[in-house]
Every structure is written in structure tokens, then in C-alpha cells.
Design an enzyme around this catalytic site. Sequence first.
Site, PDB file in Angstrom:
ATOM      1  N   LYS A 151      -8.210  17.985  37.873  1.00 36.62           N
ATOM      2  CA  LYS A 151      -8.850  18.921  38.809  1.00 36.62           C
ATOM      3  C   LYS A 151      -9.722  19.968  38.105  1.00 36.62           C
ATOM      4  O   LYS A 151     -10.763  20.357  38.617  1.00 36.62           O
ATOM      5  CB  LYS A 151      -7.795  19.629  39.657  1.00 36.62           C
ATOM      6  CG  LYS A 151      -7.152  18.748  40.711  1.00 36.62           C
ATOM      7  CD  LYS A 151      -6.222  19.591  41.545  1.00 36.62           C
ATOM      8  CE  LYS A 151      -5.509  18.770  42.588  1.00 36.62           C
ATOM      9  NZ  LYS A 151      -4.768  19.608  43.529  1.00 36.62           N
ATOM     10  N   SER A 155      -2.106   9.295  48.946  1.00 44.23           N
ATOM     11  CA  SER A 155      -3.457   9.436  49.521  1.00 44.23           C
ATOM     12  C   SER A 155      -4.037   8.134  50.082  1.00 44.23           C
ATOM     13  O   SER A 155      -4.629   8.161  51.169  1.00 44.23           O
ATOM     14  CB  SER A 155      -4.412  10.048  48.495  1.00 44.23           C
ATOM     15  OG  SER A 155      -4.016  11.373  48.243  1.00 44.23           O
ATOM     16  N   GLY A 188       4.339  30.970  40.905  1.00 41.87           N
ATOM     17  CA  GLY A 188       3.433  30.058  40.210  1.00 41.87           C
ATOM     18  C   GLY A 188       2.061  30.667  40.017  1.00 41.87           C
ATOM     19  O   GLY A 188       1.664  31.583  40.765  1.00 41.87           O
ATOM     20  N   ALA A 197      -2.207  24.825  41.883  1.00 39.60           N
ATOM     21  CA  ALA A 197      -1.692  24.825  43.258  1.00 39.60           C
ATOM     22  C   ALA A 197      -1.565  26.261  43.771  1.00 39.60           C
ATOM     23  O   ALA A 197      -1.942  26.570  44.916  1.00 39.60           O
ATOM     24  CB  ALA A 197      -0.341  24.125  43.308  1.00 39.60           C
TER      25      ALA A 197
HETATM   26  P1  ATR Z   1      -0.365  22.803  39.277  1.00 41.19           P
HETATM   27  O1  ATR Z   1      -1.805  22.501  39.077  1.00 41.19           O
HETATM   28  O2  ATR Z   1       0.385  21.728  40.026  1.00 41.19           O
HETATM   29  O3  ATR Z   1      -0.141  24.158  39.842  1.00 41.19           O
HETATM   30  P2  ATR Z   1       0.180  23.763  36.625  1.00 41.19           P
HETATM   31  O4  ATR Z   1      -1.171  24.339  36.539  1.00 41.19           O
HETATM   32  O5  ATR Z   1       0.724  23.055  35.411  1.00 41.19           O
HETATM   33  O6  ATR Z   1       0.316  22.737  37.814  1.00 41.19           O
HETATM   34  O7  ATR Z   1       1.219  24.935  37.037  1.00 41.19           O
HETATM   35  C1  ATR Z   1       2.588  24.745  37.077  1.00 41.19           C
HETATM   36  C2  ATR Z   1       3.253  26.041  37.516  1.00 41.19           C
HETATM   37  O8  ATR Z   1       4.659  25.814  37.547  1.00 41.19           O
HETATM   38  C3  ATR Z   1       3.048  27.208  36.554  1.00 41.19           C
HETATM   39  O9  ATR Z   1       3.021  28.403  37.286  1.00 41.19           O
HETATM   40  C4  ATR Z   1       4.276  27.114  35.663  1.00 41.19           C
HETATM   41  O10 ATR Z   1       4.633  28.335  35.049  1.00 41.19           O
HETATM   42  P3  ATR Z   1       3.988  28.759  33.608  1.00 41.19           P
HETATM   43  O11 ATR Z   1       2.622  29.282  33.916  1.00 41.19           O
HETATM   44  O12 ATR Z   1       4.897  29.796  33.081  1.00 41.19           O
HETATM   45  O13 ATR Z   1       3.959  27.512  32.792  1.00 41.19           O
HETATM   46  C5  ATR Z   1       5.315  26.750  36.694  1.00 41.19           C
HETATM   47  N1  ATR Z   1       6.492  26.104  36.082  1.00 41.19           N
HETATM   48  C6  ATR Z   1       6.589  24.820  35.653  1.00 41.19           C
HETATM   49  N2  ATR Z   1       7.841  24.572  35.180  1.00 41.19           N
HETATM   50  C7  ATR Z   1       8.540  25.731  35.318  1.00 41.19           C
HETATM   51  C8  ATR Z   1       9.891  26.118  35.040  1.00 41.19           C
HETATM   52  N3  ATR Z   1      10.771  25.261  34.514  1.00 41.19           N
HETATM   53  N4  ATR Z   1      10.259  27.378  35.336  1.00 41.19           N
HETATM   54  C9  ATR Z   1       9.386  28.264  35.882  1.00 41.19           C
HETATM   55  N5  ATR Z   1       8.105  27.948  36.186  1.00 41.19           N
HETATM   56  C10 ATR Z   1       7.674  26.709  35.910  1.00 41.19           C
END
Ligand code: ATR
Length: 294
Positions: free
Chosen positions: A72, A23, A133, A137
Site C-alpha cells: 500500500k 476480495s 495503532g 489501517a
Molecule cells: P497496518 O498497515 O495493517 O496498519 P502496520 O503498519 O504494520 O500494519 O501497523 C501495525 C500496527 O499494529 C502498529 O500500530 C503496531 O504497533 P508498532 O507501531 O508499535 O509496531 C501494532 N502492533 C503490532 N503488533 C503489536 C503488538 N504485539 N502489540 C502492540 N501493538 C502491535
Amino acid sequence: MTDVTTTTKVLGLIGDPVSNSLSPRLQNWAIDRLGLDYRYFAFPVKVGAVKEAVIGARELGLKGLNVTVPHKKAAVEYVDCLSRAARVTGAVNTIKFGEGEKIEGDNTDWQGFLKSLELHDFDPDGKKCLVFGAGGAAAGVVYGLVRKGVQNIVIVNRTEAKGVELARKMEGLSPGVDLAARPLAGSDIGERIECSDLVVNATSVGTGSTRGEAIWDDASDFHSEQIVYDLIYNPSPTKLLKLAAESGATTIDGLDMLILQGLESLKSWTGEEFVSGETVDELRQYLRASGGLN
Ligand code: ATR
């Protein structure tokens, strides 16, 4: 670059860590290009100190802040008013210190996402979409797609309950949009990918400790009539985008969205904006060349 003087206005980023953030480069490049008397800095702020940081920034006369991981959600609590996008997504990525005492919280992620689709001549209106997800995000992406009146969105998440919760939050914003949530382990996901016009990875799978992995690795579910979009920009391409490209899909990485959400924030602080896709191309090249990306 304009001289830094006593009238130079200060903008910044709060997060933890901020050392790898693009940024400052992005914003200061845009500030210079627009000839504005602003400078943008990154401030590491610990969990638990967000309130003090936001109030302190206001007292120091900053004009605005970006907010990144992990603050956030917490930032929602420390602003005086929220935009609809920030309220619905539960995430603030842009804070504006307006006239008087009011602190405004906004979320520009969804605008960055939609503008990047526009750059690729993709109109989401009436389209079928699948989003991997259900975190912050994903909320920005789903909010943007709902606002654009897509036909349907399938939210696919490892933890199904979070997908269901995200779909529930977005329901009713645009009554014509059909929202569903499915578990990543569901037996119908391949089929649903195949019939989607747009597939978005909004999970962190493919970067950090999962670099080299893909949220979906059956390339036979991708095809040339669809866009596969990965919000990850480092590395680029991710394994997901490589598989999708091999199957003929159009692929987009997360750098355009990062740039465009940043430019939306800058617009909200300064009132100034770029209108051309060429600027985004130039910024892409600049950030790839100087930003430690690969
Ligand atoms: P962000 O704000 O960047 O979206 P977050 O709120 O922590 O970060 O969300 C991360 C996303 O990645 C979630 O949807 C998470 O799935 P879970 O809700 O089941 O935790 C997903 N995610 C992270 N690591 C993962 C993995 N190894 N396999 C599948 N999904 C994953």
C-alpha cells in the site's frame, strides 16, 4: 454470471500473499449482482515488483486494482496522481486506470470505515474517540474520524513516536479536532478508554500470531455507552470484542469495513454502487459461509 468475452473488463488485487484474500469473492459477487461485464482476480506480486505490476496492468488494459499488504505504501510512488486521502494516509488501496495514460491512486479504507459506522447508526460528529495503532489501517480510521469532525482522538500505540507522527500528519485537516498520542504502556489509557464514545483496534493484535490476545484486556474499562470496533474480521469475535461485549459495549468487527471499502473501490472503477445495508448483510453471510472465516 455474464459470459467472459473479449469485451469483459478486468479488475484485480495485488499483494503478497493474496491466497487468503476475500476480495475476489466479494467483488465478483457484487459484479454479478450489479450485472456488470467485469471480472476480478487476485495477483500475487513480490516486493520490488510493484512498479512493473502496475505498469503491466495498465498496458494489459485492466480497469483497476486493489492494493493490499505489503504494497500500500509502495504504490504511492507508482501512480500519477493521488487523492487527498491517499496522500495524507500515505497508502493506496485502489488504483484506477483512467482515460489516457493517467494512473490514479486512492484510499477507500476511511470511507468503508465511516460507512460501517453509519450502518450502526453512529454519527462520529462531536464524539470522543480512541484508536489503538499507528500503521496504515489506523491512518485510514483517523483520517475518516478527522474528516467527520469528531471532538477528539487519542492515538494509542506501542511505539509512541509513530502515534505522534500520525497525529502530526492529521493535524490541520480539521482545526476543531483535538489529536493526541499516548504510549500503550501509559498509566492513563484505561481512564481514556472509559471516557471514549468509540474505541477502535487498528493494530494486528488478535489475529495471526497474536490470535487469542487483546490489545486491551481490562474489561472494566469498557461499558454500555460506547462502541468497541475491531478492524480484525478473522477470528470474529476477537478477544477484545468478547471482553467489550461482556461489559455491555456495542461491538463491530472488521468485515463490514472490508466489504464497504471494496464496494467503494468498485464504485470508483465502474460508477455503480449498492445503496442498501441489506446488501452488506447478504455479503457478510456469503463471505462468512464461503470465505474460510471462523
Ligand atoms: P497496518 O498497515 O495493517 O496498519 P502496520 O503498519 O504494520 O500494519 O501497523 C501495525 C500496527 O499494529 C502498529 O500500530 C503496531 O504497533 P508498532 O507501531 O508499535 O509496531 C501494532 N502492533 C503490532 N503488533 C503489536 C503488538 N504485539 N502489540 C502492540 N501493538 C502491535
